[in-house]
Design an enzyme around this catalytic site. Structure first.
Site, mmCIF file in Angstrom:
data_model
loop_
_atom_site.group_PDB
_atom_site.id
_atom_site.type_symbol
_atom_site.label_atom_id
_atom_site.label_comp_id
_atom_site.label_asym_id
_atom_site.label_seq_id
_atom_site.Cartn_x
_atom_site.Cartn_y
_atom_site.Cartn_z
ATOM 1 N N LYS A 1 5.392 3.402 12.024
ATOM 2 C CA LYS A 1 5.571 3.647 10.451
ATOM 3 C C LYS A 1 6.042 5.723 10.882
ATOM 4 C CE LYS A 1 2.851 5.198 6.641
ATOM 5 N NZ LYS A 1 1.131 5.326 5.939
ATOM 6 N N SER B 1 0.917 2.098 1.290
ATOM 7 C CA SER B 1 2.158 3.174 1.694
ATOM 8 C C SER B 1 2.923 2.869 2.750
ATOM 9 C CB SER B 1 2.195 5.079 1.963
ATOM 10 O OG SER B 1 1.236 5.056 2.664
ATOM 11 N N SER C 1 -4.007 2.320 2.578
ATOM 12 C CA SER C 1 -2.215 1.907 2.706
ATOM 13 C C SER C 1 -1.591 0.763 4.260
ATOM 14 C CB SER C 1 -1.455 3.556 3.564
ATOM 15 O OG SER C 1 -1.368 4.009 2.184
HETATM 16 N N1 GLN Z 1 -2.436 4.300 -2.056
HETATM 17 C C1 GLN Z 1 -3.408 5.651 -2.234
HETATM 18 C C2 GLN Z 1 -2.911 6.741 -2.148
HETATM 19 O O1 GLN Z 1 -1.673 7.195 -2.959
HETATM 20 C C3 GLN Z 1 -3.672 5.456 -0.602
HETATM 21 C C4 GLN Z 1 -2.417 5.677 -0.175
HETATM 22 C C5 GLN Z 1 -3.376 5.303 2.019
HETATM 23 O O2 GLN Z 1 -3.942 5.115 2.198
HETATM 24 N N2 GLN Z 1 -2.286 6.890 2.317
HETATM 25 O O3 GLN Z 1 -3.351 7.692 -1.418
#
Ligand code: GLN
Length: 500
Positions: free
Chosen positions: A79, A154, A178
């Site tokens: 990532k 994400s 995410s």
């Molecule tokens: N969807 C959640 C957010 O937008 C979690 C994102 C994540 O785990 N980085 O914060």
């Protein structure tokens, strides 16, 4: 024959037996990326030369009889939120465009030490804020199961790369879901380890008290092999846990759950979840019972406040963490023509460099932390966090692991939720409590929903530093499902070389 459809464990043993070289295996994956990534957009940067060079070095070491680590020579996708020396690292943001870190994050250093071949950096929601990869400044990633749908986020690029056979392994980060949510939406395995089990050193910070790095793969065993390669104490991360890494590989191989108590979380079942998801979870429970587990129902009454509290804590921490993007030290600088002062340049840079969602969170977080509102918002959210943790403690007094669906729905359409932040935030309703409590969780593919034929993920959770428990349960259930289906779930995904 070892090929891109093999598991990482199979690739590793073929490499060890010298049936295939790492250069050949890496080339196969680079060819696959060239063939399908135009449709998927999983990668932001492909390090073809670096990967082949790394593979060649590993092949030479093997030829000379050097003892190599278990995953030596197997390719991986990382990532784009983890610093890798000399390689562009954007965190999905324009503000970091062109930044090449002068150092490796601890996880990247560990991958290199384990002789894993890094193919490139994967797409993500900007600064990991999102659930669909649509918040990336570099275009969205498409779900290999249906190109009109998101792969989740994400870490959507990492999940899609593994599901599309562009890489057998990938690294993601999980602040509120995410890793687990995109794993569920693409039919692969994803793990958020216990908070502090994997170093955050060199990971672009979103919400430091929630962020955690973790593995993606197509099988539980592959996920465990990667987990062991990246976990462990790191003195450069002050929240890193100084304790032995749970034996997750052994747990993944155990294939037995006799006598284990599995708690079904009442608040994360029933209405609110797509029917096809509930049906696959119910079947999984039957298989676990048949394998000798005992099912208990547990209740976690404070989970209903977790999402709201998360959207105060995460933006608050983000507003502080993102202050470092000040146009002076990293990446983008806008308007520095000699006519403006530093503050004006900073503000022009942040205006141009941050996307809509990132700005929304900075404003929300700054507001929640402002002196007159601190107790009402941030302070209350921290109290909810304690209550969520107590709910888990009570539940784990009755059960060894807890289970729930990972997501309320299967993969949604690109554009479906992108103009409705609250609808998007709700994608993480079942995953966020895990981050709030600092425990670990796994997303395991347990079938396809009848109504849309898309993958369904089961979430398995365990207490702090007992991550081996969800590998044990996940490995057992995976084996039971495989013998029921006769073939892995991804064999049902459409052929990307013909899909338009
Ligand atoms: N969807 C959640 C957010 O937008 C979690 C994102 C994540 O785990 N980085 O914060």
């Amino acid at each position: 024959m070892t090929n891109i459809h093999s598991t990482a464990a199979e690739m590793a043993s073929a490499l060890a037996a010298k049936e295939i070289s790492s250069v050949e295996l890496t080339k196969q994956h680079l060819d696959r990326i060239a063939a399908v990534d135009g449709k998927i957009n999983a990668f932001l940067h492909i390090d073809k030369a670096g990967a082949l060079e790394q593979a060649e070095v590993i092949d030479k070491k093997r030829a000379s009889g050097e003892k190599l680590s278990p995953l030596a020579g197997v390719p991986i996708a990382v990532k784009d939120i983890l610093a890798q020396k000399g390689i562009p690292t954007t965190a999905g943001s324009k503000i970091l465009e062109g930044w090449r870190p002068p150092y490796d994050s601890t996880v990247v250093a560990k991958l290199k030490a384990a002789s894993v071949v890094i193919l490139g950096k994967t797409n993500m929601d900007e600064f990991a804020m999102g659930s669909s990869t649509e918040n990336s400044a570099y275009g969205t990633t498409q779900n290999p199961w249906d190109l009109a749908r998101t792969p989740g986020g994400s870490s959507g690029g990492s999940a899609a790369a593994v599901a599309a056979f562009e890489a057998p392994l990938a690294i993601g980060t999980d602040t509120g879901g995410s890793i687990r949510q995109p794993a569920a939406l693409t039919g692969i395995v994803g793990v958020k380890p216990t908070y502090g089990a994997v170093s955050r050193y060199g990971v672009v910070a979103y919400s430091s008290s929630l962020d955690q790095v973790g593995p993606f793969a197509r099988t539980v065993l592959d996920t465990a092999l990667l987990h062991e390669a990246i976990a462990g104490h790191d003195e450069r991360d002050s929240t890193s846990i100084n304790a032995p890494v749970p034996q997750v590989v052994a747990a993944a191989k155990r294939l037995d759950v006799k006598g284990m108590k599995i708690g079904v979380i009442k608040e994360l079942s029933g209405s609110g979840f797509q029917a096809g998801i509930s049906a696959r979870i119910a079947e999984s429970i039957e298989l676990l019972v048949a394998a000798g587990a005992e099912i208990v129902e547990v209740t976690c009454p404070n989970f209903e406040y977790a999402l709201a509290a998360y959207y105060l804590i995460a933006p608050s921490e983000a507003s502080s963490n993102l202050a470092r993007f000040d146009s002076m030290r990293y990446g983008l600088r806008v308007g520095d023509d000699g006519s403006r002062g530093a503050e004006e340049v900073m503000s022009a840079t942040r205006e141009a460099g941050f996307g809509k969602e990132v700005k929304r969170r900075i404003i929300l977080g700054t507001y929640a932390l402002s002196s007159g509102y601190y107790d009402a918002y941030y302070g209350s959210a921290q109290k909810v966090r304690t209550l969520v943790k107590q709910d888990f403690d009570n539940a784990f007094a009755k059960a060894d692991v807890l289970i729930s669906p990972v997501t309320p729905t299967t993969a949604f359409k690109i554009g479906e939720k992108s103009n409705d932040p609250v609808a998007m935030y709700l994608s993480d309703i079942a995953t966020i409590p895990v981050n709030m409590a600092g425990i670990g969780g796994m997303s395991l593919p347990v079938g396809l929903a009848d109504e849309d034929g898309l993958p369904v993920g089961l979430q398995i959770m365990a207490p702090v530093m007992q991550d081996d428990r969800f590998y044990r349960v996940g490995g057992t259930l995976e084996a039971a499902l495989l013998s029921k289906w006769g073939q892995p779930i991804l064999s049902k995904a459409p052929d990307l070389t013909v899909q338009k």
